[in-house]
Structure formats: structure tokens, C-alpha cells
Enzyme design. Structure first.
Site, PDB file in Angstrom:
ATOM      1  N   ASN A  42       9.532  -7.172   6.390  1.00  0.00           N
ATOM      2  CA  ASN A  42       8.525  -7.966   5.676  1.00  0.00           C
ATOM      3  C   ASN A  42       8.726  -7.709   4.181  1.00  0.00           C
ATOM      4  O   ASN A  42       8.383  -6.641   3.692  1.00  0.00           O
ATOM      5  CB  ASN A  42       7.126  -7.531   6.136  1.00  0.00           C
ATOM      6  CG  ASN A  42       6.020  -8.129   5.284  1.00  0.00           C
ATOM      7  OD1 ASN A  42       6.247  -9.078   4.538  1.00  0.00           O
ATOM      8  ND2 ASN A  42       4.823  -7.560   5.389  1.00  0.00           N
ATOM      9  N   TRP A  43       9.289  -8.698   3.513  1.00  0.00           N
ATOM     10  CA  TRP A  43       9.592  -8.500   2.081  1.00  0.00           C
ATOM     11  C   TRP A  43       8.361  -8.633   1.197  1.00  0.00           C
ATOM     12  O   TRP A  43       8.425  -8.419   0.002  1.00  0.00           O
ATOM     13  CB  TRP A  43      10.681  -9.494   1.643  1.00  0.00           C
ATOM     14  CG  TRP A  43      12.068  -9.070   2.021  1.00  0.00           C
ATOM     15  CD1 TRP A  43      12.413  -8.049   2.874  1.00  0.00           C
ATOM     16  CD2 TRP A  43      13.312  -9.634   1.567  1.00  0.00           C
ATOM     17  NE1 TRP A  43      13.786  -7.946   2.975  1.00  0.00           N
ATOM     18  CE2 TRP A  43      14.354  -8.919   2.186  1.00  0.00           C
ATOM     19  CE3 TRP A  43      13.632 -10.690   0.719  1.00  0.00           C
ATOM     20  CZ2 TRP A  43      15.705  -9.203   1.959  1.00  0.00           C
ATOM     21  CZ3 TRP A  43      14.974 -10.984   0.499  1.00  0.00           C
ATOM     22  CH2 TRP A  43      15.999 -10.246   1.110  1.00  0.00           C
ATOM     23  N   LYS A  44       7.238  -9.058   1.771  1.00  0.00           N
ATOM     24  CA  LYS A  44       6.010  -9.265   0.982  1.00  0.00           C
ATOM     25  C   LYS A  44       6.317 -10.149  -0.226  1.00  0.00           C
ATOM     26  O   LYS A  44       7.144 -11.047  -0.125  1.00  0.00           O
ATOM     27  CB  LYS A  44       5.404  -7.916   0.582  1.00  0.00           C
ATOM     28  CG  LYS A  44       5.277  -6.961   1.766  1.00  0.00           C
ATOM     29  CD  LYS A  44       4.425  -5.774   1.485  1.00  0.00           C
ATOM     30  CE  LYS A  44       4.474  -4.832   2.670  1.00  0.00           C
ATOM     31  NZ  LYS A  44       3.481  -3.801   2.618  1.00  0.00           N
ATOM     32  N   HIS A  52      -1.527  -9.894   8.870  1.00  0.00           N
ATOM     33  CA  HIS A  52      -1.143  -8.656   8.185  1.00  0.00           C
ATOM     34  C   HIS A  52      -2.371  -8.092   7.464  1.00  0.00           C
ATOM     35  O   HIS A  52      -3.190  -8.838   6.938  1.00  0.00           O
ATOM     36  CB  HIS A  52      -0.013  -8.944   7.190  1.00  0.00           C
ATOM     37  CG  HIS A  52       0.607  -7.699   6.652  1.00  0.00           C
ATOM     38  ND1 HIS A  52      -0.003  -6.935   5.671  1.00  0.00           N
ATOM     39  CD2 HIS A  52       1.749  -7.047   6.969  1.00  0.00           C
ATOM     40  CE1 HIS A  52       0.760  -5.880   5.416  1.00  0.00           C
ATOM     41  NE2 HIS A  52       1.825  -5.926   6.191  1.00  0.00           N
ATOM     42  N   GLY A  96       2.854   1.300   3.140  1.00  0.00           N
ATOM     43  CA  GLY A  96       3.253   1.466   1.747  1.00  0.00           C
ATOM     44  C   GLY A  96       2.811   2.771   1.122  1.00  0.00           C
ATOM     45  O   GLY A  96       2.872   2.941  -0.089  1.00  0.00           O
ATOM     46  N   GLU A 151      -2.763  -6.798   4.676  1.00  0.00           N
ATOM     47  CA  GLU A 151      -2.913  -7.189   3.263  1.00  0.00           C
ATOM     48  C   GLU A 151      -3.572  -8.560   3.166  1.00  0.00           C
ATOM     49  O   GLU A 151      -4.355  -8.812   2.244  1.00  0.00           O
ATOM     50  CB  GLU A 151      -1.545  -7.134   2.563  1.00  0.00           C
ATOM     51  CG  GLU A 151      -1.123  -5.688   2.337  1.00  0.00           C
ATOM     52  CD  GLU A 151       0.371  -5.463   2.180  1.00  0.00           C
ATOM     53  OE1 GLU A 151       1.120  -6.440   2.007  1.00  0.00           O
ATOM     54  OE2 GLU A 151       0.782  -4.288   2.243  1.00  0.00           O
ATOM     55  N   SER A 162       5.260   2.597   6.775  1.00  0.00           N
ATOM     56  CA  SER A 162       6.172   3.571   6.170  1.00  0.00           C
ATOM     57  C   SER A 162       7.316   3.986   7.098  1.00  0.00           C
ATOM     58  O   SER A 162       7.739   5.147   7.086  1.00  0.00           O
ATOM     59  CB  SER A 162       5.399   4.800   5.660  1.00  0.00           C
ATOM     60  OG  SER A 162       4.503   4.415   4.629  1.00  0.00           O
ATOM     61  N   GLY A 195       8.181  -2.747   5.859  1.00  0.00           N
ATOM     62  CA  GLY A 195       7.964  -3.334   4.539  1.00  0.00           C
ATOM     63  C   GLY A 195       8.998  -2.852   3.538  1.00  0.00           C
ATOM     64  O   GLY A 195      10.131  -3.346   3.478  1.00  0.00           O
ATOM     65  N   GLY A 196       8.625  -1.847   2.752  1.00  0.00           N
ATOM     66  CA  GLY A 196       9.460  -1.387   1.637  1.00  0.00           C
ATOM     67  C   GLY A 196      10.911  -1.118   2.005  1.00  0.00           C
ATOM     68  O   GLY A 196      11.827  -1.495   1.261  1.00  0.00           O
ATOM     69  N   GLU A 244      -0.166  -1.629  12.944  1.00  0.00           N
ATOM     70  CA  GLU A 244       0.093  -1.148  11.590  1.00  0.00           C
ATOM     71  C   GLU A 244      -1.156  -0.471  11.033  1.00  0.00           C
ATOM     72  O   GLU A 244      -2.053  -1.155  10.489  1.00  0.00           O
ATOM     73  CB  GLU A 244       0.474  -2.320  10.684  1.00  0.00           C
ATOM     74  CG  GLU A 244       1.734  -3.028  11.100  1.00  0.00           C
ATOM     75  CD  GLU A 244       2.397  -3.692   9.899  1.00  0.00           C
ATOM     76  OE1 GLU A 244       3.553  -3.345   9.619  1.00  0.00           O
ATOM     77  OE2 GLU A 244       1.756  -4.515   9.233  1.00  0.00           O
TER      78      GLU A 244
HETATM   79  C1  PEP Z   1       4.212  -3.757   6.222  1.00  0.00           C
HETATM   80  O1  PEP Z   1       3.845  -4.253   5.178  1.00  0.00           O
HETATM   81  O2  PEP Z   1       4.169  -4.434   7.250  1.00  0.00           O
HETATM   82  C2  PEP Z   1       4.688  -2.383   6.201  1.00  0.00           C
HETATM   83  C3  PEP Z   1       4.777  -1.761   7.337  1.00  0.00           C
HETATM   84  O3  PEP Z   1       4.983  -1.847   4.970  1.00  0.00           O
HETATM   85  P1  PEP Z   1       5.694  -0.419   4.691  1.00  0.00           P
HETATM   86  O4  PEP Z   1       6.850  -0.291   5.656  1.00  0.00           O
HETATM   87  O5  PEP Z   1       6.149  -0.501   3.263  1.00  0.00           O
HETATM   88  O6  PEP Z   1       4.667   0.618   4.925  1.00  0.00           O
END
Ligand code: PEP
Length: 249
Positions: free
Chosen positions: A11-13, A94, A170, A96, A209, A230-231, A164
Site C-alpha cells: 500500500n503506497w498510500k 483502511h 507506520g 487511515e 510495520s 505500507g512503508g 491491521e
Molecule cells: C498500512 O498502511 O496498511 C500499513 C500496514 O503500513 P505500515 O506497513 O507502514 O505500518
């Protein structure tokens, strides 16, 4: 034979650029070499069509869709439009978006129904906040979220759940194997209670993470069928070891 094939989705956000699509090549190569794992990348809407042309077999997806097929919804994108752009996946609910856009379980369910109707693999996200976990009601919070967010009608393989925990997204704080095992078992039980044997075949991803150094341990937990990342999905250097961990786990 594995009951559920592993799936790892990035997920590049609100990150990425045309130049960053160069990361897709090595990710696709690694996915092919690793074998046995489905891999997807969800860039921002504006990059989807270009990403499809450079995907090398990686499934390209979206991070959201509107619940309606079309109409007066300024700034929104429908699931059919995503499909036409070449997307194969839609993430809905999600945390966010639940926080920033106030998305409710009912809205997430409507979005999931729209994504499924368009033929997209639909990833429904659920997860508790830190305060909900500290209060001890996290399993109930998350299974209630699941109950409210999941559609009733879906084709085999098209519906995916992502657990999640909000406090792990993050932040660099990863849920421990015990946390993951507890929640994934509860989610599996809820899916089987609602959908019977078919619920046993829905993939449940962990997200929060996930990095190269914790992926293998997380993916080995029972009822973990891969990850939503994500990251660490923004570069092939960080994402490829996670794909390899999923293939080996
Ligand atoms: C996400 O946004 O779905 C996520 C899991 O982010 P991260 O891996 O950066 O915690």
C-alpha cells in the site's frame, strides 16, 4: 496442498511517482522466482494505469473506491473505473480512511460490495486502536468491525481480510506473534461462523510495520495468509525480502 495461497500487497498510500514505478520490475522478478505467492501493489489512483503497463505480472490495485457505480461525487473514483484502468485489487476500510474520512463499517461494506461487483479482489481492513487494546476489548472491537464491514455475497478467492492494528501502522511497533495468533484465530472463527467452509478459505493478512526482519515470524503464525505492507513496500529492496518470506513460510 495449501488451503490458502499466500498474498502480499503493498500500500503506497499518498506516495510514489512515475519514476518510482521502476520498483515494480524487480518486485515482479522476485515474485516470479519465489513462486507460490500472489503479489500486489496499490499505488495512488493517478499511477494505476501506468503501473499496469509496467507491472510484469504484479497485480496492481487501488487504496479505496466509491460505493456508487457513477454519479455526482466530485473527486471520487468508482470500482468500475479502477477495473477499466487495469486494477485487480481494491483495499477498503483502511484505518487511515476510517479516521481521516470518517468511514463507518456500513460504508466500508458498501464499498466492498461495489469493488466485488466490479470484479476486484477486495481487501477489507479491520483493526483496533491502542486505547481499545489497552481497555482489553480489542478482540470484540475487531470482530464487530468485521461483522459490520464484510459483504454477504462474494466469489471464492475475491474477498480478503486484513487485520491491521492501528497502533502498529507506520509506528515501527509490530504486534507480537501472540497478539497476531489471538486476533487471527478470532477472525477465522468469525468467518467460519458466518460463511461456513467458505469462511475457512478467506485469506487473512496481517498489516502493521511488517519489515524484512519480522515478516517470516509473522507469516508463520497460524491463520496468517500474508501481509498488507505500507512503508516497506515503497522500494523493491525492502519489499522483495517480505515477498520471499511469504513464499517460504
Ligand atoms: C498500512 O498502511 O496498511 C500499513 C500496514 O503500513 P505500515 O506497513 O507502514 O505500518
Amino acid at each position: 496442498m495449501q488451503l490458502r495461497r499466500k498474498l502480499v500487497v503493498g500500500n503506497w498510500k499518498m506516495n510514489g511517482s512515475l519514476a518510482q514505478l521502476a520498483e515494480l520490475g524487480p518486485i515482479a522478478d522476485a515474485a516470479r522466482e519465489a513462486g507460490g505467492v500472489d503479489v500486489g501493489i496499490c499505488p495512488p489512483f493517478t499511477l494505476i494505469a501506468a503501473a499496469v503497463t509496467r507491472s510484469g505480472g504484479v497485480a496492481i490495485g487501488a487504496q479505496d473506491c466509491h460505493q456508487a457505480a457513477s454519479g455526482a461525487h466530485t473527486g471520487c473514483v468508482s470500482a468500475a473505473m479502477l477495473k477499466e484502468a487495469g486494477a485487480k485489487i481494491a483495499i477498503v476500510g483502511h484505518s487511515e480512511r476510517r479516521a481521516d474520512q470518517g468511514e463507518t463499517d456500513a460504508l466500508v461494506r458498501a464499498k466492498a460490495e461495489a469493488a466485488l461487483a466490479a470484479g476486484l479482489i477486495t481487501i477489507v481492513c479491520v483493526g483496533e486502536s491502542e486505547s481499545q487494546r489497552e481497555a482489553g476489548g480489542h478482540v470484540r472491537v475487531v470482530t464487530d468491525m468485521l461483522a459490520g464491514s464484510m459483504p454477504d455475497d462474494w466469489e471464492e478467492g475475491e474477498l480478503v481480510v486484513a487485520y491491521e492494528p492501528v497502533w502498529a501502522i507506520g509506528t515501527g511497533k509490530v504486534a507480537t506473534p501472540a497478539d497476531v495468533i489471538e486476533m487471527h484465530a478470532a477472525l477465522r472463527a468469525a468467518l467460519v461462523a458466518r460463511f461456513g467452509d467458505r469462511g475457512g478459505r478467506i485469506r487473512i493478512l496481517y498489516g502493521g510495520s511488517v519489515k524484512a526482519d519480522n515478516a517470516a515470524e509473522t507469516f508463520r503464525c497460524p491463520e496468517v495468509d500474508g501481509g498488507l505492507v505500507g512503508g516497506a513496500s515503497l522500494t523493491a529492496a525492502q519489499f522483495v525480502p517480505i515477498v520471499e518470506a511469504a513464499a517460504g513460510g
